[in-house]
Write an enzyme that holds these catalytic residues in place. Structure first.
Site, PDB file in Angstrom:
ATOM      1  N   CYS A 143       0.739  -1.325  -0.044  1.00  0.00           N
ATOM      2  CA  CYS A 143      -0.104   0.115  -0.040  1.00  0.00           C
ATOM      3  C   CYS A 143       0.901   1.244  -0.022  1.00  0.00           C
ATOM      4  O   CYS A 143       0.316   2.340  -0.281  1.00  0.00           O
ATOM      5  CB  CYS A 143      -0.975  -0.076   1.105  1.00  0.00           C
ATOM      6  N   ILE A 186     -12.614  -1.587  -2.700  1.00  0.00           N
ATOM      7  CA  ILE A 186     -11.477  -2.273  -3.923  1.00  0.00           C
ATOM      8  C   ILE A 186     -11.837  -0.869  -4.827  1.00  0.00           C
ATOM      9  O   ILE A 186     -12.998  -0.582  -5.191  1.00  0.00           O
ATOM     10  CB  ILE A 186     -12.180  -3.440  -4.455  1.00  0.00           C
ATOM     11  N   HIS A 228      -9.189   3.359  -2.817  1.00  0.00           N
ATOM     12  CA  HIS A 228      -7.769   2.884  -2.409  1.00  0.00           C
ATOM     13  C   HIS A 228      -7.432   1.800  -3.565  1.00  0.00           C
ATOM     14  O   HIS A 228      -6.929   0.593  -3.230  1.00  0.00           O
ATOM     15  CB  HIS A 228      -7.686   2.190  -1.065  1.00  0.00           C
ATOM     16  N   CYS A 247     -14.310  -0.151   6.348  1.00  0.00           N
ATOM     17  CA  CYS A 247     -13.496  -0.640   5.595  1.00  0.00           C
ATOM     18  C   CYS A 247     -13.371   0.317   4.294  1.00  0.00           C
ATOM     19  O   CYS A 247     -14.347   0.506   3.818  1.00  0.00           O
ATOM     20  CB  CYS A 247     -13.537  -2.115   5.381  1.00  0.00           C
TER      21      CYS A 247
END
Lengths: 379, 379
Positions: free
Chosen positions: A80, A201, A323, A198
């Site tokens: 990441c 995707i 992300h 969270c």
């Protein structure tokens, strides 16, 4: 070390973009940064590309589409932190005098490649037994609750804040606000984390053009200055022994503050790696922006909201902006540059002079496979 | 730019090593290089890891096993040039004064991950239709035959030479000589290439420790000097238009000769990227070690054999030593260091003072996704 400035940034919209290739996403972001800088693309001497899932020599494939194939291109991967590592290598190459103008970009096409939770390391036995990233951060959240008395309600507030910021960012994946009730009622992922705790995707790309200060002056461009860049990797102490301690973050932050001759009190806004709501709290503390155990109360008090003392993730962060792994670090840089140029529109942090970007990737407690970057940009 | 030296190298045996992880292979090579240099591992300030298939934050996982987790680690990927790109980034970091001691390593566990021919880019339509690497190099071989009148017999001689060299290298994957007849009679892969014209699937790792010259002196170590390092990427001209022209190689070689103030005539031995027999011929020419179309005759005349004027791939090259993608570039560096130290045993090139290492990865003609490195090391 020579002084380095960012003279151009670019970013695609983040989100599910099933009809577009990773190469095309990369091309768009690179050209956005070239046009933003107002330079001739042929002036770029080298490029660093951050990505995780795009396959061999991805950066070279993007550069061919950008139209400046032939120059040295290095693909870097630090999970990441891949995009921010590309930024770091570009910064190093200029700061040390190897080049005068370098392109750093990151891109990730995740849809079609990733389903469900990604794991720190595919072949890791613990990952196979359920220690995916949500599992790992759920454990950290439980421990944080235990140690500091924080609550799911406070976690949810992080999501509410970042989703609200996201509605002010036209490039963010999510454009809808959520309520605390919605977060708490969303599908359980790994207790105590719910779906809205969270990050999603995402597909997307971002880019930055770095030059030394003399080159910026020669071009007549007033860039945003790089105050410091640090890269750390995981150590045993950050793993099993103390799960609420952001050890890698802490070491990277100390290094970068020393480079910039600044401290956490000087930071006007920060983009931090909120892959989960709990992650934002841990990172605020790891960066020294508050004491350990204090972050949840800060969020509740509005200190980290737009208009608060230290806005965190004005862009919407990973939770709302999305992300796309390799793009994230450079999207943070783009946000800081826009904020420090006063180009952030309705999410502008007033009087922002020093911005911080933080990424953290990988790291299973037992394997220590992790990378963390902290970048300081200043007006 | 500061002068840089290689003070330690390490390399595992290459071959099918099904019982060992990529991390463990990496650990072994890193420790070999640390012991070879005679340094304390804690003196290493940063690391660059080259790999293609080992998954996110692989370098960090290796460093944790080496026992020096915590330092900045950057994973780099440039397909078959990944290891040499790690070397390049380490060299840059020292040459420019960022660090005094950096570890560059590369590792690849391919068995269990790769079956059959790898492709330049998985999602590439041409690759899906058969333009795998063997397909691509078969086309280049046919064109080379057409242009220069070379023959399958001459190609086979490259394999015979490198397999013979491999028997002199205890770390090589293949320890058996082959005859021209065996090469020509081996299973067809992509006409005119036979099985023994192709490098194998391999597991292995290699590493090098780089320091600036002042540090080498302070440690009382006489290192092998880095004369130059160049990295290029593909351009359109190198693709469809002229298939026997090693354009990326040519540009990288010119740059590196200029850096070292040397020319091809000064090179005493070269490790070149012989992923296929035809590839060795094309690269010898691209590096300027002979004229275009001349390499096949040179091989036939024994000029590139051990004892010849310019031994090519004394280690056995990719064809005999094996080709664990990310490890290859650093294994070439290890071979040059041993040769320049006169530690190469029965494959020693007498009087070697200047060695060249060449890697080339990726590149489908239509997508220009390719990376090429050339490294010069001198006594």
């Amino acid at each position: 070390m020579r002084k380095v400035e960012v003279i151009g940034v670019g970013m695609t919209t983040f989100g599910k973009q099933t009809d577009i290739t990773g190469e095309e996403l990369g091309r768009q972001a690179c050209w956005d940064s070239i046009l933003d800088a107002g330079i001739n693309a042929r002036q770029i001497q080298a490029a660093y590309c951050g990505h995780v899932l795009q396959g061999p020599v991805f950066g070279q494939r993007v550069m061919a589409k950008v139209g400046i194939a032939g120059i040295p291109v290095t693909n870097v991967e630090n999970y990441c932190s891949s995009g921010s590592t590309a930024f770091r290598e570009a910064w190093l190459a200029i700061a040390t005098g190897q080049y005068d103008m370098v392109l750093a970009f990151g891109a990730e096409k995740m849809t079609g490649k990733v389903r469900g939770a990604i794991t720190p390391a595919e072949e890791d036995l613990e990952a196979q037994l359920g220690l995916t990233f949500p599992g790992l951060y759920a454990m950290r959240a439980r421990r944080y609750f235990e140690e500091y008395g924080a609550t799911p309600y406070q976690l949810a507030l992080v999501s509410v804040k970042n989703r609200k910021n996201g509605t002010l960012n036209p490039r963010a994946q999510y454009q809808r606000e959520v309520t605390v009730e919605e977060v708490l009622a969303s599908r359980p992922i790994a207790a105590p984390l719910k779906l809205l705790d969270c990050c999603p995707i995402s597909d997307g790309a971002a880019a930055a053009i770095l030059v030394n200060s003399r080159t910026a002056r020669r071009l007549g461009i007033r860039g945003i200055k790089v105050g410091g860049v640090a890269l750390t990797s995981g150590q045993l102490e950050g793993g099993y022994i103390d799960m609420t301690n952001e050890d890698m973050t802490r070491r990277a932050a100390m290094e970068v503050y020393a480079q910039a001759g600044a401290g956490p009190a000087d930071v006007d806004l920060a983009e931090v790696h909120d892959c989960f709501t709990i992650a934002e709290l841990l990172r605020i503390e790891g960066l020294g922006l508050c004491e350990r155990g204090e972050a949840a109360r800060l969020v509740e008090a509005g200190v980290t909201s737009l208009g608060g003392r230290i806005p965190i993730n004005p862009s919407g962060g990973l939770l709302a902006k999305g992300h796309p792994l390799g793009a994230t670090g450079l999207a943070q840089v783009a946000e800081l540059v826009w904020q420090l140029r006063c180009q952030a529109g309705s999410r502008q942090v007033e009087g922002a002079r020093l911005g911080l970007a933080h990424c953290r990737g990988g790291s299973v407690p037992s394997s220590e496979g992790g990378a963390c970057t902290v970048i300081l940009l200043k007006k």
